[in-house]
Design a protein around this motif. Sequence first.
Motif, mmCIF file in Angstrom:
data_model
loop_
_atom_site.group_PDB
_atom_site.id
_atom_site.type_symbol
_atom_site.label_atom_id
_atom_site.label_comp_id
_atom_site.label_asym_id
_atom_site.label_seq_id
_atom_site.Cartn_x
_atom_site.Cartn_y
_atom_site.Cartn_z
ATOM 1 N N PHE A 40 0.789 -1.223 0.000
ATOM 2 C CA PHE A 40 0.000 0.000 0.000
ATOM 3 C C PHE A 40 0.825 1.279 0.000
ATOM 4 O O PHE A 40 0.331 2.324 -0.421
ATOM 5 C CB PHE A 40 -0.946 0.018 1.205
ATOM 6 C CG PHE A 40 -1.899 -1.151 1.257
ATOM 7 C CD1 PHE A 40 -2.373 -1.739 0.092
ATOM 8 C CD2 PHE A 40 -2.313 -1.676 2.475
ATOM 9 C CE1 PHE A 40 -3.239 -2.816 0.131
ATOM 10 C CE2 PHE A 40 -3.183 -2.752 2.522
ATOM 11 C CZ PHE A 40 -3.652 -3.335 1.354
ATOM 12 N N MET A 41 2.048 1.233 0.513
ATOM 13 C CA MET A 41 2.865 2.446 0.571
ATOM 14 C C MET A 41 3.651 2.627 -0.736
ATOM 15 O O MET A 41 3.819 1.673 -1.493
ATOM 16 C CB MET A 41 3.802 2.401 1.789
ATOM 17 C CG MET A 41 3.054 2.355 3.110
ATOM 18 S SD MET A 41 1.885 3.737 3.269
ATOM 19 C CE MET A 41 0.876 3.210 4.666
ATOM 20 N N PRO A 42 4.130 3.851 -1.015
ATOM 21 C CA PRO A 42 4.833 4.091 -2.286
ATOM 22 C C PRO A 42 6.027 3.151 -2.462
ATOM 23 O O PRO A 42 6.766 2.878 -1.517
ATOM 24 C CB PRO A 42 5.290 5.542 -2.147
ATOM 25 C CG PRO A 42 4.341 6.154 -1.169
ATOM 26 C CD PRO A 42 4.011 5.066 -0.190
ATOM 27 N N GLY A 43 6.196 2.631 -3.653
ATOM 28 C CA GLY A 43 7.297 1.725 -3.938
ATOM 29 C C GLY A 43 6.997 0.877 -5.157
ATOM 30 O O GLY A 43 5.876 0.880 -5.687
ATOM 31 N N ALA A 44 8.007 0.120 -5.581
ATOM 32 C CA ALA A 44 7.853 -0.689 -6.794
ATOM 33 C C ALA A 44 6.833 -1.797 -6.628
ATOM 34 O O ALA A 44 6.214 -2.237 -7.605
ATOM 35 C CB ALA A 44 9.216 -1.288 -7.170
ATOM 36 N N ASP A 45 6.623 -2.280 -5.391
ATOM 37 C CA ASP A 45 5.711 -3.402 -5.152
ATOM 38 C C ASP A 45 4.290 -2.961 -4.802
ATOM 39 O O ASP A 45 3.433 -3.809 -4.536
ATOM 40 C CB ASP A 45 6.247 -4.287 -4.021
ATOM 41 C CG ASP A 45 7.554 -4.966 -4.388
ATOM 42 O OD1 ASP A 45 7.723 -5.290 -5.578
ATOM 43 O OD2 ASP A 45 8.397 -5.161 -3.488
ATOM 44 N N SER A 46 4.039 -1.683 -4.767
ATOM 45 C CA SER A 46 2.719 -1.193 -4.382
ATOM 46 C C SER A 46 1.668 -1.591 -5.423
ATOM 47 O O SER A 46 1.914 -1.543 -6.631
ATOM 48 C CB SER A 46 2.736 0.321 -4.233
ATOM 49 O OG SER A 46 1.446 0.817 -3.926
ATOM 50 N N ILE A 47 0.496 -1.981 -4.947
ATOM 51 C CA ILE A 47 -0.605 -2.316 -5.852
ATOM 52 C C ILE A 47 -1.557 -1.134 -6.022
ATOM 53 O O ILE A 47 -2.567 -1.248 -6.729
ATOM 54 C CB ILE A 47 -1.387 -3.549 -5.347
ATOM 55 C CG1 ILE A 47 -2.098 -3.252 -4.027
ATOM 56 C CG2 ILE A 47 -0.472 -4.758 -5.221
ATOM 57 C CD1 ILE A 47 -3.014 -4.369 -3.557
ATOM 58 N N LEU A 48 -1.245 0.005 -5.395
ATOM 59 C CA LEU A 48 -2.087 1.192 -5.484
ATOM 60 C C LEU A 48 -1.533 2.161 -6.525
ATOM 61 O O LEU A 48 -0.337 2.132 -6.832
ATOM 62 C CB LEU A 48 -2.165 1.877 -4.111
ATOM 63 C CG LEU A 48 -2.754 1.045 -2.979
ATOM 64 C CD1 LEU A 48 -2.729 1.842 -1.676
ATOM 65 C CD2 LEU A 48 -4.178 0.597 -3.291
ATOM 66 N N PRO A 49 -2.353 3.037 -7.065
ATOM 67 C CA PRO A 49 -1.879 4.027 -8.039
ATOM 68 C C PRO A 49 -0.764 4.886 -7.459
ATOM 69 O O PRO A 49 -0.815 5.284 -6.286
ATOM 70 C CB PRO A 49 -3.135 4.861 -8.337
ATOM 71 C CG PRO A 49 -4.276 3.955 -8.001
ATOM 72 C CD PRO A 49 -3.823 3.121 -6.852
ATOM 73 N N SER A 56 -4.291 8.902 2.125
ATOM 74 C CA SER A 56 -5.181 7.872 1.587
ATOM 75 C C SER A 56 -4.581 6.479 1.773
ATOM 76 O O SER A 56 -5.289 5.512 2.078
ATOM 77 C CB SER A 56 -5.464 8.125 0.112
ATOM 78 O OG SER A 56 -6.122 9.357 -0.067
ATOM 79 N N ARG A 57 -3.276 6.376 1.592
ATOM 80 C CA ARG A 57 -2.608 5.087 1.791
ATOM 81 C C ARG A 57 -2.700 4.642 3.252
ATOM 82 O O ARG A 57 -2.909 3.466 3.534
ATOM 83 C CB ARG A 57 -1.147 5.186 1.343
ATOM 84 C CG ARG A 57 -0.979 5.364 -0.159
ATOM 85 C CD ARG A 57 0.476 5.592 -0.539
ATOM 86 N NE ARG A 57 0.611 5.872 -1.971
ATOM 87 C CZ ARG A 57 0.766 4.939 -2.904
ATOM 88 N NH1 ARG A 57 0.824 3.669 -2.565
ATOM 89 N NH2 ARG A 57 0.884 5.276 -4.178
ATOM 90 N N ASN A 58 -2.529 5.583 4.179
ATOM 91 C CA ASN A 58 -2.683 5.259 5.603
ATOM 92 C C ASN A 58 -4.090 4.747 5.895
ATOM 93 O O ASN A 58 -4.282 3.798 6.671
ATOM 94 C CB ASN A 58 -2.401 6.494 6.460
ATOM 95 C CG ASN A 58 -0.923 6.786 6.594
ATOM 96 O OD1 ASN A 58 -0.087 5.938 6.294
ATOM 97 N ND2 ASN A 58 -0.597 7.979 7.053
ATOM 98 N N LEU A 59 -5.088 5.385 5.272
ATOM 99 C CA LEU A 59 -6.471 4.979 5.495
ATOM 100 C C LEU A 59 -6.723 3.567 4.953
ATOM 101 O O LEU A 59 -7.375 2.750 5.609
ATOM 102 C CB LEU A 59 -7.416 5.980 4.838
ATOM 103 C CG LEU A 59 -8.915 5.760 5.080
ATOM 104 C CD1 LEU A 59 -9.232 5.803 6.569
ATOM 105 C CD2 LEU A 59 -9.738 6.796 4.336
ATOM 106 N N ILE A 60 -6.199 3.276 3.766
ATOM 107 C CA ILE A 60 -6.358 1.937 3.185
ATOM 108 C C ILE A 60 -5.659 0.893 4.049
ATOM 109 O O ILE A 60 -6.183 -0.203 4.271
ATOM 110 C CB ILE A 60 -5.809 1.913 1.743
ATOM 111 C CG1 ILE A 60 -6.719 2.744 0.839
ATOM 112 C CG2 ILE A 60 -5.711 0.477 1.214
ATOM 113 C CD1 ILE A 60 -6.182 2.934 -0.569
ATOM 114 N N PHE A 61 -4.481 1.237 4.563
ATOM 115 C CA PHE A 61 -3.776 0.343 5.490
ATOM 116 C C PHE A 61 -4.655 0.037 6.701
ATOM 117 O O PHE A 61 -4.801 -1.120 7.113
ATOM 118 C CB PHE A 61 -2.459 0.987 5.935
ATOM 119 C CG PHE A 61 -1.691 0.188 6.955
ATOM 120 C CD1 PHE A 61 -0.720 -0.717 6.547
ATOM 121 C CD2 PHE A 61 -1.924 0.349 8.314
ATOM 122 C CE1 PHE A 61 0.005 -1.455 7.484
ATOM 123 C CE2 PHE A 61 -1.226 -0.381 9.255
ATOM 124 C CZ PHE A 61 -0.256 -1.287 8.836
#
Length: 409
Positions: A40-49, A56-61
């Motif tokens: 969910f956090m920024p990075g190459a393995d993230s599945i989020l836009p 928003s990422r914190n909320l999804i987490f």
Amino acid sequence: MLNARKLQPMKRSTLIALLGIIFINSFAFFFVMPVFLHLFMPGADSILPSGLSHASRNLIFGIAVGLSAFTQVIFAPFVGHLSDRVGRKRVMCWCLCALVLAMVLALVGIAVHSLTLIFVSQLLSGLSSISQPVARAYIADCVTGTMKAFYFSLTTVAMVIALVVGPLVGGVFSDKALLVHASNSLPYWIALLLAVMSVVLLLAFVKRDVIHDNVAVLSFRSIMAVWRQPLVRYLLLSFLVFEFAWAAYYQHLYLAWPIQYHASATWVSLFTSYQGVLMIFATTLMYWWLLKKVSVQRIVIWGLLITGLCLLLMLLFPTQLPQWILVTPAAIAIAVVYPSNMAWMSNNTAPEHQGSLMGFSNSILNLAWSSSSYAVAVMINVNVRLPMLISSVMMLVAFGLMFRKKERP
């Protein structure tokens, strides 16, 4: 099928199998936290836009972590009551099959970058975890007195070992900087193997099913029979307060420490693993000694005071070294509070309602964890230290609530 009143003392192999089942379900919850940081956090393995905001990422987490617990909030009392009526083993088998399916869906979700499948997997994982209170109800059917409290502490040990191993497995096996073949899916493959093993343990070693022949049919009124007991209701509500406090403290670490101390997910996992080692010590040799000296009621009361004061001092001294020092007495104290509170409630509940009691306690436990995950995600965006303030205050409030209650045998 056997009537619960005719059960003989529990065999060691049965106890070990039940502890293994509890461990596996707890592992499935704790190991996803560091994996979710990669997903969910920024990075190459993230599945989020890539353009999604950090808030928003914190909320999804928070939503992803809380979904499993939220499922248990809704269904645990019903499943617990059902185990009173149709048998513990049958209900546990249904739950563990749900865990196998949950891990399969998570693997597919990672492969196709589907947030929906990850969420569905978390929901099923929550349903599977209801096998934990059913296992405790089985223990309550078989043992009494001090041994019941100690066996409950062993279930805590199983959960804490999962707390230690889960984040480490999730952190190490999903971190490509630490392991050459690491990936976000590898921890889920390990969990899938363990889920299949849990079904084998149940079928091989839990040979007797527990049925109480005087349990009313499943209805809202029959489920609420436990809740209508004043002392048990008071203890359950107090349980909600101190579990929310500890859950908020624990879950804020993964979001606050990277901000406060620039800590990696692996470093946070090492800190939570240190807590787990302390809890294992507290709930084994130390707890057995405590039970010989002190009542379970006093363990609850003074354990909450020690934990609350330590959390308050962590807030007042926010540098990293005091966190490592003060978590030592805090983790030890809260570890012995949990089984003691469970034994206190169980000792004041009729045998035919043990499943319902364990279901309600599990529901409240997961209400605390699910609501705190959402609350922490919001509070971190307001002030990084706010979760610590709420945790310390609520722990001391729980102490005050328990202190007001006169001890009962």
